[in-house]
Motif scaffolding. Sequence first.
Motif, PDB file in Angstrom:
ATOM      1  N   GLY A  59       1.417   0.460 -43.323  1.00  0.00           N
ATOM      2  CA  GLY A  59       1.471   0.635 -41.879  1.00  0.00           C
ATOM      3  C   GLY A  59       2.756   1.306 -41.462  1.00  0.00           C
ATOM      4  N   VAL A  60       2.667   2.171 -40.458  1.00  0.00           N
ATOM      5  CA  VAL A  60       3.831   2.884 -39.937  1.00  0.00           C
ATOM      6  C   VAL A  60       3.731   2.905 -38.418  1.00  0.00           C
ATOM      7  CG1 VAL A  60       5.070   5.081 -39.852  1.00  0.00           C
ATOM      8  CG2 VAL A  60       3.995   4.346 -41.985  1.00  0.00           C
ATOM      9  N   SER A  61       4.840   2.672 -37.747  1.00  0.00           N
ATOM     10  CA  SER A  61       4.886   2.776 -36.292  1.00  0.00           C
ATOM     11  C   SER A  61       6.333   2.969 -35.865  1.00  0.00           C
ATOM     12  CB  SER A  61       4.280   1.533 -35.622  1.00  0.00           C
ATOM     13  OG  SER A  61       4.211   1.695 -34.212  1.00  0.00           O
ATOM     14  N   GLY A  62       6.535   2.996 -34.591  1.00  0.00           N
ATOM     15  CA  GLY A  62       7.868   3.104 -34.027  1.00  0.00           C
ATOM     16  C   GLY A  62       7.843   2.572 -32.611  1.00  0.00           C
ATOM     17  N   LEU A  63       9.015   2.336 -32.067  1.00  0.00           N
ATOM     18  CA  LEU A  63       9.141   1.786 -30.728  1.00  0.00           C
ATOM     19  C   LEU A  63      10.145   2.642 -29.969  1.00  0.00           C
ATOM     20  CD1 LEU A  63       7.752  -0.711 -29.497  1.00  0.00           C
ATOM     21  CD2 LEU A  63       9.839  -1.999 -29.919  1.00  0.00           C
ATOM     22  N   VAL A  64       9.703   3.156 -28.824  1.00  0.00           N
ATOM     23  CA  VAL A  64      10.527   4.059 -28.031  1.00  0.00           C
ATOM     24  C   VAL A  64      10.916   3.360 -26.741  1.00  0.00           C
ATOM     25  CG1 VAL A  64      10.631   6.300 -26.887  1.00  0.00           C
ATOM     26  CG2 VAL A  64       9.340   6.043 -29.016  1.00  0.00           C
ATOM     27  N   PRO A  65      12.223   3.291 -26.417  1.00  0.00           N
ATOM     28  CA  PRO A  65      12.647   2.586 -25.204  1.00  0.00           C
ATOM     29  C   PRO A  65      12.314   3.384 -23.952  1.00  0.00           C
ATOM     30  CG  PRO A  65      14.532   3.620 -26.259  1.00  0.00           C
ATOM     31  CD  PRO A  65      13.360   3.836 -27.177  1.00  0.00           C
ATOM     32  N   GLY A  66      12.022   2.652 -22.878  1.00  0.00           N
ATOM     33  CA  GLY A  66      11.753   3.274 -21.590  1.00  0.00           C
ATOM     34  C   GLY A  66      12.565   2.599 -20.499  1.00  0.00           C
ATOM     35  N   ALA A  67      12.175   2.840 -19.277  1.00  0.00           N
ATOM     36  CA  ALA A  67      12.905   2.281 -18.135  1.00  0.00           C
ATOM     37  C   ALA A  67      12.650   0.785 -17.992  1.00  0.00           C
ATOM     38  CB  ALA A  67      12.493   3.011 -16.857  1.00  0.00           C
ATOM     39  N   ASP A  68      13.612   0.088 -17.417  1.00  0.00           N
ATOM     40  CA  ASP A  68      13.477  -1.335 -17.069  1.00  0.00           C
ATOM     41  C   ASP A  68      13.163  -2.220 -18.272  1.00  0.00           C
ATOM     42  OD1 ASP A  68      13.874  -0.647 -14.365  1.00  0.00           O
ATOM     43  OD2 ASP A  68      11.751  -0.175 -14.144  1.00  0.00           O
ATOM     44  N   GLY A  69      13.680  -1.839 -19.454  1.00  0.00           N
ATOM     45  CA  GLY A  69      13.505  -2.690 -20.618  1.00  0.00           C
ATOM     46  C   GLY A  69      12.133  -2.633 -21.251  1.00  0.00           C
ATOM     47  N   HIS A  70      11.274  -1.717 -20.818  1.00  0.00           N
ATOM     48  CA  HIS A  70       9.939  -1.609 -21.400  1.00  0.00           C
ATOM     49  C   HIS A  70       9.972  -0.699 -22.624  1.00  0.00           C
ATOM     50  CE1 HIS A  70       7.786  -3.817 -18.294  1.00  0.00           C
ATOM     51  NE2 HIS A  70       8.529  -3.190 -17.400  1.00  0.00           N
ATOM     52  N   TRP A  71       9.109  -1.008 -23.565  1.00  0.00           N
ATOM     53  CA  TRP A  71       9.030  -0.250 -24.813  1.00  0.00           C
ATOM     54  C   TRP A  71       7.635   0.333 -24.975  1.00  0.00           C
ATOM     55  CZ3 TRP A  71      13.212   0.146 -28.213  1.00  0.00           C
ATOM     56  CH2 TRP A  71      14.283  -0.730 -27.974  1.00  0.00           C
ATOM     57  N   THR A  72       7.544   1.478 -25.639  1.00  0.00           N
ATOM     58  CA  THR A  72       6.260   2.088 -25.967  1.00  0.00           C
ATOM     59  C   THR A  72       6.115   2.124 -27.485  1.00  0.00           C
ATOM     60  OG1 THR A  72       6.254   3.474 -23.991  1.00  0.00           O
ATOM     61  CG2 THR A  72       4.832   4.160 -25.822  1.00  0.00           C
ATOM     62  N   ALA A  73       5.043   1.494 -27.980  1.00  0.00           N
ATOM     63  CA  ALA A  73       4.767   1.498 -29.414  1.00  0.00           C
ATOM     64  C   ALA A  73       3.943   2.726 -29.765  1.00  0.00           C
ATOM     65  CB  ALA A  73       4.015   0.227 -29.808  1.00  0.00           C
ATOM     66  N   LEU A  74       4.304   3.386 -30.848  1.00  0.00           N
ATOM     67  CA  LEU A  74       3.601   4.588 -31.284  1.00  0.00           C
ATOM     68  C   LEU A  74       2.321   4.216 -32.025  1.00  0.00           C
ATOM     69  CD1 LEU A  74       6.605   6.686 -32.651  1.00  0.00           C
ATOM     70  CD2 LEU A  74       5.610   6.699 -30.352  1.00  0.00           C
ATOM     71  N   ARG A  75       1.256   4.935 -31.731  1.00  0.00           N
ATOM     72  CA  ARG A  75      -0.012   4.740 -32.442  1.00  0.00           C
ATOM     73  C   ARG A  75      -0.034   5.675 -33.641  1.00  0.00           C
ATOM     74  NH1 ARG A  75      -4.256   4.742 -27.307  1.00  0.00           N
ATOM     75  NH2 ARG A  75      -3.362   2.949 -26.205  1.00  0.00           N
ATOM     76  N   SER A  76       0.648   5.271 -34.667  1.00  0.00           N
ATOM     77  CA  SER A  76       0.849   6.143 -35.831  1.00  0.00           C
ATOM     78  C   SER A  76      -0.077   5.759 -36.973  1.00  0.00           C
ATOM     79  CB  SER A  76       2.302   6.053 -36.307  1.00  0.00           C
ATOM     80  OG  SER A  76       2.480   6.738 -37.522  1.00  0.00           O
ATOM     81  N   GLU A  77      -0.478   6.748 -37.749  1.00  0.00           N
ATOM     82  CA  GLU A  77      -1.148   6.525 -39.027  1.00  0.00           C
ATOM     83  C   GLU A  77      -0.330   7.196 -40.123  1.00  0.00           C
ATOM     84  OE1 GLU A  77      -3.655   4.600 -39.860  1.00  0.00           O
ATOM     85  OE2 GLU A  77      -3.826   3.891 -37.791  1.00  0.00           O
ATOM     86  N   GLY A  78       1.002   7.014 -40.017  1.00  0.00           N
ATOM     87  CA  GLY A  78       1.926   7.683 -40.917  1.00  0.00           C
ATOM     88  C   GLY A  78       1.806   7.278 -42.366  1.00  0.00           C
ATOM     89  N   GLY A  79       1.094   6.198 -42.667  1.00  0.00           N
ATOM     90  CA  GLY A  79       0.897   5.817 -44.060  1.00  0.00           C
ATOM     91  C   GLY A  79       0.051   6.808 -44.835  1.00  0.00           C
ATOM     92  N   HIS A  80      -0.651   7.686 -44.088  1.00  0.00           N
ATOM     93  CA  HIS A  80      -1.563   8.617 -44.744  1.00  0.00           C
ATOM     94  C   HIS A  80      -0.979  10.015 -44.893  1.00  0.00           C
ATOM     95  CE1 HIS A  80      -4.714   5.612 -44.766  1.00  0.00           C
ATOM     96  NE2 HIS A  80      -4.368   5.320 -43.537  1.00  0.00           N
ATOM     97  N   VAL A  81       0.329  10.180 -44.625  1.00  0.00           N
ATOM     98  CA  VAL A  81       0.973  11.459 -44.916  1.00  0.00           C
ATOM     99  C   VAL A  81       1.006  11.661 -46.422  1.00  0.00           C
ATOM    100  CG1 VAL A  81       2.388  11.295 -42.823  1.00  0.00           C
ATOM    101  CG2 VAL A  81       3.317  10.505 -45.008  1.00  0.00           C
ATOM    102  N   SER A  82       1.130  12.901 -46.858  1.00  0.00           N
ATOM    103  CA  SER A  82       1.154  13.200 -48.287  1.00  0.00           C
ATOM    104  C   SER A  82       2.419  12.642 -48.937  1.00  0.00           C
ATOM    105  CB  SER A  82       1.094  14.711 -48.507  1.00  0.00           C
ATOM    106  OG  SER A  82      -0.100  15.241 -47.973  1.00  0.00           O
ATOM    107  N   PHE A  83       2.244  12.002 -50.088  1.00  0.00           N
ATOM    108  CA  PHE A  83       3.389  11.466 -50.817  1.00  0.00           C
ATOM    109  C   PHE A  83       4.264  12.607 -51.327  1.00  0.00           C
ATOM    110  CE2 PHE A  83       5.232  10.408 -54.990  1.00  0.00           C
ATOM    111  CZ  PHE A  83       6.135   9.433 -54.578  1.00  0.00           C
TER     112      PHE A  83
END
Length: 338
Positions: free
Chosen positions: A158-182
């Motif tokens: 599993g791969v994801s990330g968290l991007v900070p926003g205004a007022d302490g809110h966070w946005t989680a990335l909908r990533s499928e980065g585990g399927h990138v080429s090795f």
Amino acid sequence: MTVLAPSPVFLSSAFADGARLLADIGGTNARFALETAAGRFEAIEVLACSEHATLADAIRSYLALPQAAALHAGIRHAAIAIANPVTGDQVRMTNHHWAFSIEALRRECGFDTLEVVNDFSALARSLPHLGEQKLQVGGGAPLPDAPLGLLGAGTGLGVSGLVPGADGHWTALRSEGGHVSFAPVNELEVAILQYAWREFEHVSSERLLSGAGVELIYRALADRAGRPGESLAAPEISRRALAGECLLCDEVLEVFCGMLGTAAGNLAITLGAQGGVYIGGGIVPRLGERFLASGFRRRFEQKGRFSAYLAAVPTYVITADYPAFLGVSAILSEKLAA
């Protein structure tokens, strides 16, 4: 009863409408809990996915357990984190046979609200609320208001990330980065990749950084050592390595940790994750001191001109038993407050 560190989101939530069902669904296990009050998770149970024909069957089995049944008189709101992309109403798991419509599942279970999100998006949402439930492995202090990276090896990667926003809110990335080429970084990893190409046309990072990947690395190294056809299950490879019983098994873990370090460093650079990169999943937390002694951190920083940049970025192993519950709870609370 299990109580995890509450966040400001939890503290602002009311539970006048009863307990909420939370679930973390992987390719092997389905973890359930009832959130009975803000930040309080009770009746935590782990069910084997293979023992239930559908997700609805697993939910019914959980709610029928005495410890769960005693805490609710009917669930109105539920949130599920699942090891799969969630891009619409239809969900078909890639590492298990369950497939369902979110709306049909909501109606079948009698919920007023049902949120279904990617498991690593939910895990990413838990990161700001982990408190002391993490172990730092190298690096300096995290920069405030900087993105966070997340990856974890288990049944898949599993791969994801968290991007900070205004007022302490966070946005989680909908990533499928585990399927990138090795991408190999040395001759040994080139040899492992060439071996993997015998079985797979496309060798993703997940093919090697997962439970099945540990087994694939073992087969590749055994073949390279002149023992073709030799295979072991991932738990036995780890057991023999940690017990000091098998040098080849220990080499497998070392190769695995190095590959994971490179993947984590790639993620840190891609996201600018100066808030830190977090390691979850079922494999690394079980390695204990062996992971700390491995080449993970050296490989994390091994990026040529960007080595100094990465040397300052902290990496953490998530030590919480059920961190995804924190994430799905925050997601559900925000949905109900909207």
